[in-house]
Design a protein around this motif. Structure first.
Motif, PDB file in Angstrom:
ATOM      1  N   ARG A 121       0.861  -1.192   0.000  1.00 41.70           N
ATOM      2  CA  ARG A 121       0.000   0.000   0.000  1.00 41.70           C
ATOM      3  C   ARG A 121       0.894   1.238   0.000  1.00 41.70           C
ATOM      4  O   ARG A 121       1.638   1.495   0.954  1.00 41.70           O
ATOM      5  CB  ARG A 121      -0.905   0.003   1.236  1.00 41.70           C
ATOM      6  N   VAL A 122       0.836   1.996  -1.066  1.00 42.41           N
ATOM      7  CA  VAL A 122       1.668   3.185  -1.226  1.00 42.41           C
ATOM      8  C   VAL A 122       0.766   4.415  -1.210  1.00 42.41           C
ATOM      9  O   VAL A 122      -0.213   4.490  -1.965  1.00 42.41           O
ATOM     10  CB  VAL A 122       2.485   3.135  -2.529  1.00 42.41           C
ATOM     11  N   ARG A 123       1.088   5.360  -0.369  1.00 42.22           N
ATOM     12  CA  ARG A 123       0.376   6.635  -0.298  1.00 42.22           C
ATOM     13  C   ARG A 123       1.389   7.756  -0.503  1.00 42.22           C
ATOM     14  O   ARG A 123       2.465   7.749   0.110  1.00 42.22           O
ATOM     15  CB  ARG A 123      -0.313   6.809   1.052  1.00 42.22           C
ATOM     16  N   VAL A 124       1.051   8.730  -1.340  1.00 43.12           N
ATOM     17  CA  VAL A 124       1.986   9.813  -1.674  1.00 43.12           C
ATOM     18  C   VAL A 124       1.278  11.159  -1.538  1.00 43.12           C
ATOM     19  O   VAL A 124       0.153  11.337  -2.030  1.00 43.12           O
ATOM     20  CB  VAL A 124       2.534   9.652  -3.110  1.00 43.12           C
ATOM     21  N   ALA A 128      -0.360   5.422 -13.238  1.00 45.62           N
ATOM     22  CA  ALA A 128      -0.126   4.198 -14.011  1.00 45.62           C
ATOM     23  C   ALA A 128       0.049   2.982 -13.116  1.00 45.62           C
ATOM     24  O   ALA A 128      -0.264   1.852 -13.519  1.00 45.62           O
ATOM     25  CB  ALA A 128       1.101   4.372 -14.906  1.00 45.62           C
ATOM     26  N   HIS A 129       0.541   3.186 -11.897  1.00 44.88           N
ATOM     27  CA  HIS A 129       0.757   2.072 -10.962  1.00 44.88           C
ATOM     28  C   HIS A 129      -0.344   1.983  -9.907  1.00 44.88           C
ATOM     29  O   HIS A 129      -0.207   1.214  -8.951  1.00 44.88           O
ATOM     30  CB  HIS A 129       2.123   2.210 -10.302  1.00 44.88           C
ATOM     31  N   GLY A 130      -1.404   2.758 -10.090  1.00 40.45           N
ATOM     32  CA  GLY A 130      -2.519   2.688  -9.157  1.00 40.45           C
ATOM     33  C   GLY A 130      -2.196   3.201  -7.767  1.00 40.45           C
ATOM     34  O   GLY A 130      -2.815   2.771  -6.785  1.00 40.45           O
ATOM     35  N   ILE A 131      -1.254   4.126  -7.666  1.00 40.30           N
ATOM     36  CA  ILE A 131      -0.849   4.675  -6.373  1.00 40.30           C
ATOM     37  C   ILE A 131      -1.748   5.851  -6.020  1.00 40.30           C
ATOM     38  O   ILE A 131      -1.920   6.783  -6.811  1.00 40.30           O
ATOM     39  CB  ILE A 131       0.624   5.116  -6.409  1.00 40.30           C
ATOM     40  N   GLU A 132      -2.322   5.826  -4.821  1.00 40.81           N
ATOM     41  CA  GLU A 132      -3.176   6.913  -4.375  1.00 40.81           C
ATOM     42  C   GLU A 132      -2.300   8.102  -3.984  1.00 40.81           C
ATOM     43  O   GLU A 132      -1.357   7.956  -3.197  1.00 40.81           O
ATOM     44  CB  GLU A 132      -4.035   6.465  -3.192  1.00 40.81           C
ATOM     45  N   HIS A 133      -2.635   9.265  -4.502  1.00 43.27           N
ATOM     46  CA  HIS A 133      -1.806  10.452  -4.236  1.00 43.27           C
ATOM     47  C   HIS A 133      -2.681  11.689  -4.239  1.00 43.27           C
ATOM     48  O   HIS A 133      -3.720  11.746  -4.902  1.00 43.27           O
ATOM     49  CB  HIS A 133      -0.688  10.580  -5.275  1.00 43.27           C
ATOM     50  N   TYR A 134      -2.237  12.704  -3.473  1.00 38.98           N
ATOM     51  CA  TYR A 134      -2.991  13.950  -3.357  1.00 38.98           C
ATOM     52  C   TYR A 134      -2.036  15.133  -3.278  1.00 38.98           C
ATOM     53  O   TYR A 134      -0.981  15.044  -2.631  1.00 38.98           O
ATOM     54  CB  TYR A 134      -3.856  13.957  -2.088  1.00 38.98           C
ATOM     55  N   PRO A 135      -2.415  16.261  -3.899  1.00 35.64           N
ATOM     56  CA  PRO A 135      -1.685  17.510  -3.649  1.00 35.64           C
ATOM     57  C   PRO A 135      -2.123  18.087  -2.311  1.00 35.64           C
ATOM     58  O   PRO A 135      -3.317  18.097  -1.990  1.00 35.64           O
ATOM     59  CB  PRO A 135      -2.110  18.410  -4.813  1.00 35.64           C
TER      60      PRO A 135
END
Length: 495
Positions: free
Chosen positions: A179-182, A205-212
Motif C-alpha cells: 500500500r503506497v500513499r503519496v 499508471a501504478h494505481g498509487i493513491e496520491h494527493y496535492p
C-alpha cells in the motif's frame, strides 16, 4: 432619470472624488481596527504602512494574505486530530533521558509536549546523509524492501532523471501489493510543471493513491484560504520501521529550472535515516496530513507497529508546527534552546529571517559567552529573503556570532541546530517568519552525544566548504546594498 444624466456630466468628477476620498479614509480606519489584532508589532506596522501609503492596494492584499489561519473545516480537522494525539500521548509517557543530560533539556521535552509534540521515545538509531544522490538511493532501497506500506510526503516532488529510480521503486512496491500513499505540496510541486505531470502520470499508471497538499483552490473548504499557506514537510516511512526526514525535496538538485542550470546552482541537503519507536510517530504525523487531503483516517493499528530494531541509544521527539497549531512550536523550541545553551550553538538555515525574539535569543547567547555560529549561503535563490536575511548580519557580527557563508554556486538548504553537546534539532523548518507562521513543518529533537558527534562531523564539512564573514568586510559593502537589504527586511515583516 433624465435630469440625473444631465446633472452627472457636470458633477460626476466631484462625486467620484468624494467617493474615492471616502473609500480611502474608510480603508485606513478599517486597517487601524483590523490589522493590530493578535499580531506582532513589527508585522502590524508593516501592514499598516502598506495600507496607509496605498489603501486601494494595501487593504485588499491584507484581506488576501493578512491572516495565517486555515479555513474553518481544516481547523475542525486539526482540532479533531490534536484531541486524538493528546489522548494517545496521555497513554504513552516520555522516555527517560540519560542521567547526564542537563536539566533544561527536560524542560524542552515538556515544552514540546505542551505545544502538541509527540512523546519522547528512546532506543532509536539515526544516520546522517549529506550527499544528494546517496540519500535518494537510500530511500529507494528502503522502498524496494517494503512489505506492507510506504508513505511519502514532500514539499516539492517531480519525476526527472535524478528521481526516476525512487519513483520506479514506488511503482514496483505498488505492483507487488504494498500500500503506497503519496502526498506533495500543490504549489511546491505544480510549479515544476513538466516533472510534476510526469510524476502524476507515473503514480496513476501504478494505481498509487496520491494527493496535492493545500491545493490552490481558495474556497475549497467553504471559506477563503490564504494561498501561501503550504506544507513544507519531507517524510518517507516504510512499514513503520524505517523513516527518513530532513531538508531534501524529491527533485533534482538544481530543481529542474533552466536558470539554476545556467548559473550552476545546486542544493546541499541533510537527511536523517531513523529506526526505532520514533518511526511510528512519523507515521502518525503523515496520517494527519493524509486525513486533511483524503478524508481517510488511517487506523492507529495500521500506523503503529512494534519496532523491529530497538538497539539504538538516541532519545527522539517529533515536533510538528504550522498554521494548524495555536503557538509557533518551532520558534518557541529554538528560543528555549538558545536561552538554555551554555557553551555552543551551531545553526544551519538557508533562509534566516528571525523575528525579534529569536534575534534577541541568539544575540543574548553570544553576549553571555556562548560560542554561536550561523551557516548560510553565500548567494541566494530567493531575492527578497536573501537580502532580508543580510540585514541581520551586522547585529549578529557585532554580538560575536560567527557567520559562515557556504560557497557559491551551492545553496546550503540544510536545516539543523546543535546545542552544547546535548541536543540536535533537524528537519524541514527554516529560521524565518514563513516557517514559524505559514508553513507546516516537522522538526526532530535528538538527544545523545554519539549523534552530536555525527552532527559535528557534518558541521565540519560545511565549515570546510565555507568562508567566514567578518564585521570589517561586512561594513565595507556599498551603501546602496545596505539600503536594499533594509527595505527587503521591512517587506519580509508583512506576514
Amino acid at each position: 432619470m433624465e435630469a440625473f444624466w444631465q446633472w452627472f456630466p457636470e458633477h460626476g468628477v466631484v462625486v467620484a472624488t468624494y467617493l474615492a476620498l471616502g473609500l480611502d479614509v474608510a480603508l485606513r480606519i478599517a486597517g487601524l481596527v483590523l490589522v493590530p489584532r493578535n499580531r506582532r508589532p513589527g508585522s502590524a506596522l508593516a501592514w499598516l504602512l502598506a495600507i496607509m501609503v496605498l489603501p486601494i492596494v494595501g487593504f485588499p492584499l491584507y484581506l488576501l494574505l493578512g491572516k495565517a489561519q486555515l479555513p474553518r473545516k481544516r481547523r475542525v480537522k486539526q482540532e479533531h486530530i490534536n484531541a486524538l494525539m493528546h489522548e494517545r500521548a496521555e497513554r504513552i509517557p516520555d522516555s527517560a533521558l540519560d542521567p547526564d543530560v542537563p536539566s533544561w533539556l527536560q524542560g524542552a521535552v515538556r515544552l514540546n509536549r505542551e505545544l502538541g509534540a509527540f512523546p519522547l521515545t528512546g532506543n532509536n538509531s539515526a544516520d546522517l546523509v549529506i550527499d544528494y544522490d546517496t540519500s535518494l538511493a537510500g530511500m529507494a532501497a528502503d522502498i524496494r524492501a517494503a512489505r506492507e506500506q510506504v508513505h511519502v510526503l514532500f514539499y516539492t516532488a517531480g519525476l526527472d532523471e535524478v528521481t526516476a529510480d525512487l519513483f520506479a521503486a514506488l511503482g514496483e512496491a505498488a505492483d507487488r501489493g504494498v500500500r503506497v500513499r503519496v502526498l506533495y505540496d500543490h504549489w511546491g510541486s505544480a510549479s515544476h510543471r513538466a516533472v510534476y505531470r510526469a510524476m502524476r502520470e507515473h503514480l496513476d499508471a501504478h494505481g498509487i493513491e496520491h494527493y496535492p497538499m493545500m491545493p490552490f483552490k481558495p474556497f475549497r473548504d467553504g471559506a477563503f484560504q490564504r494561498p501561501d499557506l503550504r506544507n513544507h514537510r519531507k517524510l518517507v516511512i516504510v512499514d513503520g520501521q524505517v523513516g527518513w526526514m530532513g531538508s531534501q525535496n524529491l527533485i533534482a538538485a538544481h530543481y529542474d529550472k533552466p536558470a539554476n542550470i545556467r548559473r550552476g546552482l545546486h542544493w546541499q541537503e541533510t537527511m536523517v535515516r531513523l529506526r526505532g519507536p520514533i518511526v511510528a510517530e512519523m507515521n502518525l504525523l503523515f496520517a494527519t496530513d493524509w486525513y486533511y487531503e483524503s478524508d481517510e483516517q488511517i487506523s492507529e493499528g495500521e500506523l503503529v507497529s512494534a519496532p523491529e530494531d530497538t538497539s539504538g541509544s538516541y532519545e527522539c521527539q517529533l515536533v510538528p508546527s504550522g498554521p494548524g497549531f495555536v503557538f509557533e512550536n518551532n520558534l518557541l523550541l529554538f528560543n528555549q534552546l538558545f536561552y538554555s545553551a551554555e557553551r555552543r550553538i551551531s545553526a544551519v538555515s538557508p533562509y534566516f529571517v528571525p523575528d525579534e525574539s529569536m534575534l534577541a535569543a541568539m544575540i543574548t547567547a553570544a553576549r553571555r559567552g556562548v560560542e554561536v555560529e550561523l551557516f548560510v549561503s553565500e548567494i541566494g535563490d530567493q531575492f527578497l529573503v536573501f537580502h532580508a536575511q543580510r540585514s541581520y548580519y551586522t547585529a549578529l557580527l557585532e554580538a560575536g556570532v560567527r557567520i559562515w557563508l557556504y560557497r557559491a554556486p551551492t545553496i546550503l538548504h540544510a536545516k539543523h541546530v546543535t546545542i552544547d553537546e546535548s541536543v540536535t534539532v533537524i528537519g524541514s523548518s527554516n529560521m524565518d517568519i514563513r516557517s514559524f507562521l505559514l508553513d507546516m513543518e516537522s522538526s526532530l529533537m535528538v538527544g545523545g552525544t554519539d549523534f552530536m558527534e555525527k552532527m559535528h562531523e557534518v558541521e565540519d564539512v560545511y565549515r570546510s566548504r565555507s568562508r567566514e564573514l567578518t564585521l570589517e568586510e561586512w561594513q565595507r559593502r556599498p551603501r546602496l546594498m545596505q539600503l536594499l537589504d533594509d527595505l527587503c527586511r521591512l517587506a519580509s515583516a508583512v506576514v
